[in-house]
Design a protein around this motif. Structure first.
Motif, PDB file in Angstrom:
ATOM      1  N   ALA A  19       1.323  -1.388   0.527  1.00  0.00           N
ATOM      2  CA  ALA A  19       0.046   0.193   0.322  1.00  0.00           C
ATOM      3  C   ALA A  19       1.009   0.928   0.364  1.00  0.00           C
ATOM      4  O   ALA A  19       0.998   2.338  -0.736  1.00  0.00           O
ATOM      5  N   ILE A  20       2.128   1.414   1.105  1.00  0.00           N
ATOM      6  CA  ILE A  20       2.469   2.389   0.942  1.00  0.00           C
ATOM      7  C   ILE A  20       3.151   3.070  -0.743  1.00  0.00           C
ATOM      8  O   ILE A  20       3.495   3.577  -1.301  1.00  0.00           O
ATOM      9  N   PHE A  31       6.858  10.045   1.960  1.00  0.00           N
ATOM     10  CA  PHE A  31       7.379   9.450   2.488  1.00  0.00           C
ATOM     11  C   PHE A  31       7.850   8.622   3.602  1.00  0.00           C
ATOM     12  O   PHE A  31       6.830   8.577   4.722  1.00  0.00           O
ATOM     13  N   VAL A  32       8.693   7.989   3.799  1.00  0.00           N
ATOM     14  CA  VAL A  32       8.160   7.096   4.780  1.00  0.00           C
ATOM     15  C   VAL A  32      10.076   8.416   5.888  1.00  0.00           C
ATOM     16  O   VAL A  32      11.026   7.760   5.289  1.00  0.00           O
ATOM     17  N   MET A  33       9.794   8.106   7.349  1.00  0.00           N
ATOM     18  CA  MET A  33      10.475   8.133   8.557  1.00  0.00           C
ATOM     19  C   MET A  33      10.770   7.038   9.741  1.00  0.00           C
ATOM     20  O   MET A  33       9.130   6.592   9.780  1.00  0.00           O
ATOM     21  N   VAL A  59      12.766   7.570   1.744  1.00  0.00           N
ATOM     22  CA  VAL A  59      12.749   5.939   2.781  1.00  0.00           C
ATOM     23  C   VAL A  59      14.365   6.252   3.113  1.00  0.00           C
ATOM     24  O   VAL A  59      14.972   6.188   3.194  1.00  0.00           O
ATOM     25  N   ARG A  60      14.217   7.335   4.784  1.00  0.00           N
ATOM     26  CA  ARG A  60      14.835   7.645   5.486  1.00  0.00           C
ATOM     27  C   ARG A  60      15.335   7.039   6.867  1.00  0.00           C
ATOM     28  O   ARG A  60      13.774   7.223   7.533  1.00  0.00           O
ATOM     29  N   ASP A  61      16.186   6.749   7.167  1.00  0.00           N
ATOM     30  CA  ASP A  61      16.552   6.041   8.737  1.00  0.00           C
ATOM     31  C   ASP A  61      17.118   7.188   9.033  1.00  0.00           C
ATOM     32  O   ASP A  61      17.582   8.416   8.590  1.00  0.00           O
ATOM     33  N   THR A  62      16.276   7.118  10.511  1.00  0.00           N
ATOM     34  CA  THR A  62      16.602   8.183  11.258  1.00  0.00           C
ATOM     35  C   THR A  62      17.434   7.750  12.801  1.00  0.00           C
ATOM     36  O   THR A  62      17.460   6.698  12.815  1.00  0.00           O
ATOM     37  N   PRO A  63      17.916   8.544  13.763  1.00  0.00           N
ATOM     38  CA  PRO A  63      18.685   8.339  14.808  1.00  0.00           C
ATOM     39  C   PRO A  63      18.053   8.194  15.536  1.00  0.00           C
ATOM     40  O   PRO A  63      16.255   7.767  15.164  1.00  0.00           O
ATOM     41  N   ILE A  64      18.050   6.973  16.913  1.00  0.00           N
ATOM     42  CA  ILE A  64      17.293   6.860  17.844  1.00  0.00           C
ATOM     43  C   ILE A  64      16.655   8.201  18.856  1.00  0.00           C
ATOM     44  O   ILE A  64      17.301   8.429  19.613  1.00  0.00           O
ATOM     45  N   ILE A  84       4.888   9.302   6.211  1.00  0.00           N
ATOM     46  CA  ILE A  84       4.429   8.166   6.926  1.00  0.00           C
ATOM     47  C   ILE A  84       5.903   7.420   8.082  1.00  0.00           C
ATOM     48  O   ILE A  84       6.770   7.609   7.722  1.00  0.00           O
ATOM     49  N   VAL A  85       5.560   7.579   9.509  1.00  0.00           N
ATOM     50  CA  VAL A  85       6.317   7.406  10.283  1.00  0.00           C
ATOM     51  C   VAL A  85       5.996   5.750  10.765  1.00  0.00           C
ATOM     52  O   VAL A  85       5.137   5.778  11.562  1.00  0.00           O
ATOM     53  N   GLU A  86       7.215   5.668  11.157  1.00  0.00           N
ATOM     54  CA  GLU A  86       7.435   4.453  12.134  1.00  0.00           C
ATOM     55  C   GLU A  86       7.840   4.538  13.391  1.00  0.00           C
ATOM     56  O   GLU A  86       8.741   5.083  13.728  1.00  0.00           O
TER      57      GLU A  86
END
Length: 340
Positions: A19-20, A31-33, A59-64, A84-86
């Motif tokens: 879906a995304i 976009f996704v983070m 599709v952005r990997d983020t810091p913790i 869209i944020v996980e």
């Protein structure tokens, strides 16, 4: 001549990712983070394949740092993007709650409707695999209680894809709560009934419309995510005794489809609500209250099967003792009949 449609079964994780991807292809604002959502594809598989197709800009990997990326999502959405944020575990909401509730949920209201905040916050819920009290909660009622956000929670892959599509297209902030045990990740112990046929084309499941997933006449069982599957198993057990149970999948907590529940209870006269969230002040009591406020005649006192009001234990026997299951639903029905 009718052409048979080939069955295409997906896990919830794959359905969410599909879906995304479909929405990202047609809308460059999406976009996704999140943490580990890039090359890894997400701890729970929700973003697999997206980084390869769309790259690290979208599709952005983020810091913790949940506070940082939730704040960034609110800012981006307020400026016209559709993030869209996980939030890897719903339990982590505590470190970014200000951005979620004082910004994401309220800014449209504060601006008199001038600023839309179309954020999809997808987050994992649920226990059952001994990850203890900081990684195993559901917290459905926590988010449903707070105005300004829609809250969805699918129990199967078909609904997961349709609800994710609807959430991304919605101009309101949406909390997308997926249960870990339903994701289709083998190491979590997958619920097979959550893996169902999913059309390849894009479609929406309306947010705020419950589904009657099993029809019956003697008892209404209302569930959300894992509670739906416990309800279906209990219904099969009760059917062996000649008891016909209707099972309702809420699918969304906000908006809450009270009408479908009330219509069912008017027919059956009995109600059990199943929720892996904590029992007190929760979704189960809200459903029962909604039925009572409408004066629906009941043949027996309603029951709820939910998580006791205790921190979630680490040790497997204690956690399994606390979790809802089909046997507890059957026992609730027996108690209901004993006192009716």
């Amino acid at each position: 001549m009718t052409v048979a449609t080939k069955e295409r079964k997906l896990t919830i994780a794959r359905a969410m990712a599909e879906a995304i991807a479909q929405e990202m292809r047609v809308d460059e604002r999406v976009f996704v983070m999140g943490e580990d959502i890039g090359p890894l594809g997400g701890v729970f598989g929700n973003t697999r394949g997206l980084h390869e197709e769309f790259g690290s800009e979208r599709v952005r990997d983020t810091p913790i740092s949940e506070t940082a990326f939730m704040g960034a999502a609110v800012g981006a959405a307020s400026d016209g993007m559709r993030p869209i944020v996980e939030l890897m575990f719903v339990d982590f909401f505590g470190v970014c709650f200000d951005a979620i509730y004082n910004l994401m949920a309220k800014n449209t209201y504060f601006s008199g409707g001038e600023v839309q905040v179309p954020v999809v916050l997808m987050t994992s819920t649920g226990g059952g695999y001994s990850d203890a009290g900081q990684h195993s909660q559901c917290l459905h009622a926590t988010f449903a209680h707070l105005p300004g956000m829609k809250v969805v929670a699918p129990s199967n892959a078909y609904d997961a894809k349709g609800l994710m599509t609807a959430a991304i297209r919605d101009n309101n902030p949406v909390i997308f709560m997926f249960h870990k045990a339903l994701q289709g990740m083998g190491w979590l112990g997958t619920e097979k009934d959550a893996i169902v046929h999913v059309p390849e084309e894009s479609y929406e499941v309306p947010i705020g419309k419950a589904a009657v997933v099993r029809e019956g006449n003697d008892l209404t069982i209302v569930g959300i995510t894992s509670g739906v599957h416990h309800g279906l198993k209990a219904a099969r057990q009760l059917a062996e005794r000649g008891i016909s149970a209707e099972v309702i999948d809420l699918r969304a907590l906000v908006p809450l489809d009270r009408a479908t529940v009330i219509e069912s209870v008017r027919k059956t006269g009995r109600l059990i609500v199943v929720d892996e969230d904590y029992q007190s002040y929760g979704v189960s009591s809200e459903i029962i209250c909604s039925v009572a406020e409408q004066g629906v005649p009941l043949k027996a006192a309603p029951q709820r099967v939910a998580y006791p009001d205790i921190p979630i234990p680490f040790t497997p026997p204690m956690e399994q003792w606390a979790l809802p299951n089909a046997d507890k639903i059957v026992a609730a029905y027996e108690l209901m009949e004993k006192h009716s």
